[in-house]
Design a protein around this motif. Structure first.
Motif, PDB file in Angstrom:
ATOM      1  N   ALA A 126      73.558   3.675  60.119  1.00 46.43           N
ATOM      2  CA  ALA A 126      74.716   4.534  59.883  1.00 46.43           C
ATOM      3  C   ALA A 126      74.723   5.109  58.474  1.00 46.43           C
ATOM      4  O   ALA A 126      75.026   6.292  58.270  1.00 46.43           O
ATOM      5  CB  ALA A 126      76.006   3.761  60.151  1.00 46.43           C
ATOM      6  N   ARG A 127      74.378   4.307  57.473  1.00 48.79           N
ATOM      7  CA  ARG A 127      74.397   4.815  56.097  1.00 48.79           C
ATOM      8  C   ARG A 127      73.303   5.850  55.882  1.00 48.79           C
ATOM      9  O   ARG A 127      73.503   6.837  55.167  1.00 48.79           O
ATOM     10  CB  ARG A 127      74.271   3.659  55.106  1.00 48.79           C
ATOM     11  CG  ARG A 127      75.479   2.739  55.105  1.00 48.79           C
ATOM     12  CD  ARG A 127      75.390   1.646  54.055  1.00 48.79           C
ATOM     13  NE  ARG A 127      75.490   2.189  52.714  1.00 48.79           N
ATOM     14  CZ  ARG A 127      75.518   1.417  51.613  1.00 48.79           C
ATOM     15  NH1 ARG A 127      75.437   0.103  51.722  1.00 48.79           N
ATOM     16  NH2 ARG A 127      75.620   1.967  50.421  1.00 48.79           N
ATOM     17  N   ALA A 128      72.154   5.655  56.507  1.00 53.37           N
ATOM     18  CA  ALA A 128      71.090   6.656  56.406  1.00 53.37           C
ATOM     19  C   ALA A 128      71.524   7.955  57.084  1.00 53.37           C
ATOM     20  O   ALA A 128      71.260   9.054  56.584  1.00 53.37           O
ATOM     21  CB  ALA A 128      69.804   6.124  57.028  1.00 53.37           C
ATOM     22  N   PHE A 129      72.195   7.835  58.231  1.00 59.93           N
ATOM     23  CA  PHE A 129      72.694   9.014  58.926  1.00 59.93           C
ATOM     24  C   PHE A 129      73.669   9.782  58.043  1.00 59.93           C
ATOM     25  O   PHE A 129      73.591  11.020  57.940  1.00 59.93           O
ATOM     26  CB  PHE A 129      73.380   8.590  60.226  1.00 59.93           C
ATOM     27  CG  PHE A 129      74.052   9.708  60.971  1.00 59.93           C
ATOM     28  CD1 PHE A 129      73.333  10.542  61.808  1.00 59.93           C
ATOM     29  CD2 PHE A 129      75.416   9.928  60.831  1.00 59.93           C
ATOM     30  CE1 PHE A 129      73.951  11.581  62.498  1.00 59.93           C
ATOM     31  CE2 PHE A 129      76.046  10.957  61.512  1.00 59.93           C
ATOM     32  CZ  PHE A 129      75.308  11.795  62.344  1.00 59.93           C
ATOM     33  N   LEU A 130      74.588   9.076  57.385  1.00 60.57           N
ATOM     34  CA  LEU A 130      75.595   9.723  56.546  1.00 60.57           C
ATOM     35  C   LEU A 130      75.006  10.329  55.277  1.00 60.57           C
ATOM     36  O   LEU A 130      75.661  11.136  54.608  1.00 60.57           O
ATOM     37  CB  LEU A 130      76.702   8.726  56.187  1.00 60.57           C
ATOM     38  CG  LEU A 130      77.584   8.262  57.352  1.00 60.57           C
ATOM     39  CD1 LEU A 130      78.554   7.178  56.899  1.00 60.57           C
ATOM     40  CD2 LEU A 130      78.335   9.429  57.968  1.00 60.57           C
ATOM     41  N   PHE A 146      80.848  -7.096  60.653  1.00 63.09           N
ATOM     42  CA  PHE A 146      81.743  -7.821  59.759  1.00 63.09           C
ATOM     43  C   PHE A 146      80.993  -8.472  58.601  1.00 63.09           C
ATOM     44  O   PHE A 146      79.853  -8.881  58.726  1.00 63.09           O
ATOM     45  CB  PHE A 146      82.493  -8.903  60.526  1.00 63.09           C
ATOM     46  CG  PHE A 146      83.550  -8.388  61.469  1.00 63.09           C
ATOM     47  CD1 PHE A 146      84.293  -9.264  62.230  1.00 63.09           C
ATOM     48  CD2 PHE A 146      83.815  -7.031  61.589  1.00 63.09           C
ATOM     49  CE1 PHE A 146      85.275  -8.808  63.100  1.00 63.09           C
ATOM     50  CE2 PHE A 146      84.785  -6.556  62.447  1.00 63.09           C
ATOM     51  CZ  PHE A 146      85.515  -7.445  63.212  1.00 63.09           C
ATOM     52  N   ARG A 147      81.695  -8.528  57.458  1.00 67.06           N
ATOM     53  CA  ARG A 147      81.270  -9.286  56.274  1.00 67.06           C
ATOM     54  C   ARG A 147      79.910  -8.853  55.724  1.00 67.06           C
ATOM     55  O   ARG A 147      79.149  -9.654  55.222  1.00 67.06           O
ATOM     56  CB  ARG A 147      81.286 -10.789  56.581  1.00 67.06           C
ATOM     57  CG  ARG A 147      82.677 -11.268  57.023  1.00 67.06           C
ATOM     58  CD  ARG A 147      82.725 -12.692  57.510  1.00 67.06           C
ATOM     59  NE  ARG A 147      84.069 -12.992  57.975  1.00 67.06           N
ATOM     60  CZ  ARG A 147      84.485 -12.795  59.235  1.00 67.06           C
ATOM     61  NH1 ARG A 147      83.636 -12.320  60.128  1.00 67.06           N
ATOM     62  NH2 ARG A 147      85.721 -13.073  59.579  1.00 67.06           N
ATOM     63  N   GLN A 148      79.630  -7.567  55.834  1.00 62.04           N
ATOM     64  CA  GLN A 148      78.408  -7.009  55.248  1.00 62.04           C
ATOM     65  C   GLN A 148      78.712  -5.907  54.232  1.00 62.04           C
ATOM     66  O   GLN A 148      77.818  -5.197  53.784  1.00 62.04           O
ATOM     67  CB  GLN A 148      77.485  -6.481  56.349  1.00 62.04           C
ATOM     68  CG  GLN A 148      76.955  -7.580  57.258  1.00 62.04           C
ATOM     69  CD  GLN A 148      75.893  -7.086  58.214  1.00 62.04           C
ATOM     70  OE1 GLN A 148      75.194  -6.104  57.947  1.00 62.04           O
ATOM     71  NE2 GLN A 148      75.733  -7.777  59.330  1.00 62.04           N
ATOM     72  N   GLU A 149      79.994  -5.771  53.873  1.00 62.45           N
ATOM     73  CA  GLU A 149      80.426  -4.831  52.831  1.00 62.45           C
ATOM     74  C   GLU A 149      79.969  -3.400  53.121  1.00 62.45           C
ATOM     75  O   GLU A 149      79.499  -2.684  52.231  1.00 62.45           O
ATOM     76  CB  GLU A 149      79.934  -5.303  51.453  1.00 62.45           C
ATOM     77  CG  GLU A 149      80.470  -6.671  51.070  1.00 62.45           C
ATOM     78  CD  GLU A 149      80.043  -7.104  49.676  1.00 62.45           C
ATOM     79  OE1 GLU A 149      79.309  -6.345  49.013  1.00 62.45           O
ATOM     80  OE2 GLU A 149      80.466  -8.188  49.245  1.00 62.45           O
ATOM     81  N   LEU A 150      80.142  -2.981  54.367  1.00 61.49           N
ATOM     82  CA  LEU A 150      79.735  -1.644  54.773  1.00 61.49           C
ATOM     83  C   LEU A 150      80.914  -0.676  54.897  1.00 61.49           C
ATOM     84  O   LEU A 150      80.714   0.543  54.852  1.00 61.49           O
ATOM     85  CB  LEU A 150      78.997  -1.710  56.112  1.00 61.49           C
ATOM     86  CG  LEU A 150      77.615  -2.380  56.089  1.00 61.49           C
ATOM     87  CD1 LEU A 150      77.112  -2.596  57.507  1.00 61.49           C
ATOM     88  CD2 LEU A 150      76.642  -1.531  55.296  1.00 61.49           C
ATOM     89  N   ALA A 151      82.112  -1.199  55.054  1.00 67.97           N
ATOM     90  CA  ALA A 151      83.259  -0.326  55.316  1.00 67.97           C
ATOM     91  C   ALA A 151      83.512   0.646  54.169  1.00 67.97           C
ATOM     92  O   ALA A 151      83.622   1.863  54.392  1.00 67.97           O
ATOM     93  CB  ALA A 151      84.508  -1.168  55.586  1.00 67.97           C
ATOM     94  N   THR A 152      83.600   0.144  52.936  1.00 69.19           N
ATOM     95  CA  THR A 152      83.940   1.009  51.806  1.00 69.19           C
ATOM     96  C   THR A 152      82.905   2.106  51.569  1.00 69.19           C
ATOM     97  O   THR A 152      83.272   3.284  51.459  1.00 69.19           O
ATOM     98  CB  THR A 152      84.161   0.173  50.537  1.00 69.19           C
ATOM     99  OG1 THR A 152      85.312  -0.660  50.729  1.00 69.19           O
ATOM    100  CG2 THR A 152      84.396   1.062  49.324  1.00 69.19           C
ATOM    101  N   ALA A 157      81.313   7.844  52.098  1.00 70.49           N
ATOM    102  CA  ALA A 157      80.287   8.803  52.516  1.00 70.49           C
ATOM    103  C   ALA A 157      80.837   9.840  53.486  1.00 70.49           C
ATOM    104  O   ALA A 157      80.399  10.998  53.489  1.00 70.49           O
ATOM    105  CB  ALA A 157      79.109   8.063  53.147  1.00 70.49           C
ATOM    106  N   LEU A 158      81.800   9.451  54.306  1.00 70.15           N
ATOM    107  CA  LEU A 158      82.386  10.398  55.255  1.00 70.15           C
ATOM    108  C   LEU A 158      83.050  11.574  54.543  1.00 70.15           C
ATOM    109  O   LEU A 158      83.150  12.674  55.110  1.00 70.15           O
ATOM    110  CB  LEU A 158      83.412   9.689  56.147  1.00 70.15           C
ATOM    111  CG  LEU A 158      82.840   8.805  57.251  1.00 70.15           C
ATOM    112  CD1 LEU A 158      83.947   7.960  57.877  1.00 70.15           C
ATOM    113  CD2 LEU A 158      82.150   9.645  58.328  1.00 70.15           C
ATOM    114  N   GLU A 159      83.496  11.348  53.295  1.00 67.46           N
ATOM    115  CA  GLU A 159      84.125  12.428  52.541  1.00 67.46           C
ATOM    116  C   GLU A 159      83.118  13.451  52.023  1.00 67.46           C
ATOM    117  O   GLU A 159      83.502  14.432  51.393  1.00 67.46           O
ATOM    118  CB  GLU A 159      84.944  11.858  51.382  1.00 67.46           C
ATOM    119  CG  GLU A 159      86.287  11.296  51.781  1.00 67.46           C
ATOM    120  CD  GLU A 159      87.248  12.389  52.260  1.00 67.46           C
ATOM    121  OE1 GLU A 159      87.137  13.536  51.792  1.00 67.46           O
ATOM    122  OE2 GLU A 159      88.105  12.092  53.113  1.00 67.46           O
ATOM    123  N   GLY A 160      81.842  13.242  52.289  1.00 64.43           N
ATOM    124  CA  GLY A 160      80.821  14.175  51.837  1.00 64.43           C
ATOM    125  C   GLY A 160      80.564  15.301  52.828  1.00 64.43           C
ATOM    126  O   GLY A 160      79.409  15.718  52.993  1.00 64.43           O
TER     127      GLY A 160
END
Length: 217
Positions: A126-130, A146-152, A157-160
């Motif tokens: 997902a982060r590579a896609f964004l 969960f608990r992988q610190e990906l939400a923030t 990144a969605l704001e880009g």
């Protein structure tokens, strides 16, 4: 979209020497054109659809926003939320899932529903896609492990360029997490189920004010 537990599920094997073949669960579409359709779900560790009650509640909130929407289902898994959006009139949906086997099963389900022409399945992190070239979406489902610190970082990144000015964003996290979201996102509704909490945000304003507030996070 799929809730992924941080604890792997135990797998039991029979008494024979060969491991058992993967089982299939079932995903039920709650409403819309595909209402009550049952679709197979792979038996993959930590993979299960967002509960029926949560989906029904969420799409009651999104009744006016779903028809004609362009939807993005990040960390798609079974694609439960993106499929529900298509069933309820979304114009297009993009599903992002890093596990190739799970992504292939999702593509098969889209074909079964006759919705493949309105959808795209991307096998990617997902982060590579964004980090790629953005296309704005009016409806986003974000359900990171969960608990992988990906939400923030994913919210930032969605704001880009990935969101329309008045987009709705549904974020599902572990209940103990207080998510840090961009300042343009206004909390609209909230629902809790088990050890997870889902928050529906409505984006207001332009990207100039869209970065997370470092003092608040």
């Amino acid at each position: 979209m799929t809730q992924r537990s941080s604890r792997p599920r135990r797998r039991r094997h029979g008494t024979g020497g060969a491991p058992r073949q993967p089982r299939h669960g079932r995903l039920r579409i709650i409403g819309g054109d595909f209402r009550r359709r049952l679709l197979p779900v792979l038996d993959s560790p930590g993979l299960r659809p967002t509960p029926d009650r949560v989906r029904e509640t969420l799409f009651n909130w999104l009744t006016a926003a779903t028809p004609g929407a362009r939807a993005l289902d990040l960390f798609a898994g079974t694609g439960a939320l993106g499929l529900e959006a298509l069933s309820r009139g979304a114009r297009q949906a993009c599903f992002v899932e890093h596990d190739g086997r799970v992504a292939a099963a999702l593509a098969d389900n889209l074909a079964t529903l006759g919705a493949a022409d309105r959808a795209r399945v991307v096998t990617a992190d997902a982060r590579a896609f964004l980090a790629g070239e953005p296309t704005p979406f009016s409806l986003v489902f974000l359900d990171p492990p969960f608990r992988q610190e990906l939400a923030t970082p994913c919210c930032a990144a969605l704001e880009g360029g990935w969101l329309t000015e008045d987009a709705f964003i549904y974020l599902e996290t572990e209940s103990e997490l207080a998510p840090c979201v961009p300042t343009t996102w206004v909390l609209h509704r909230e629902v809790r189920a088990g050890d997870s909490t889902g928050r529906l945000y409505h984006r207001r304003g332009g990207s100039a004010a869209g970065s997370p507030d470092s003092d608040a996070c």
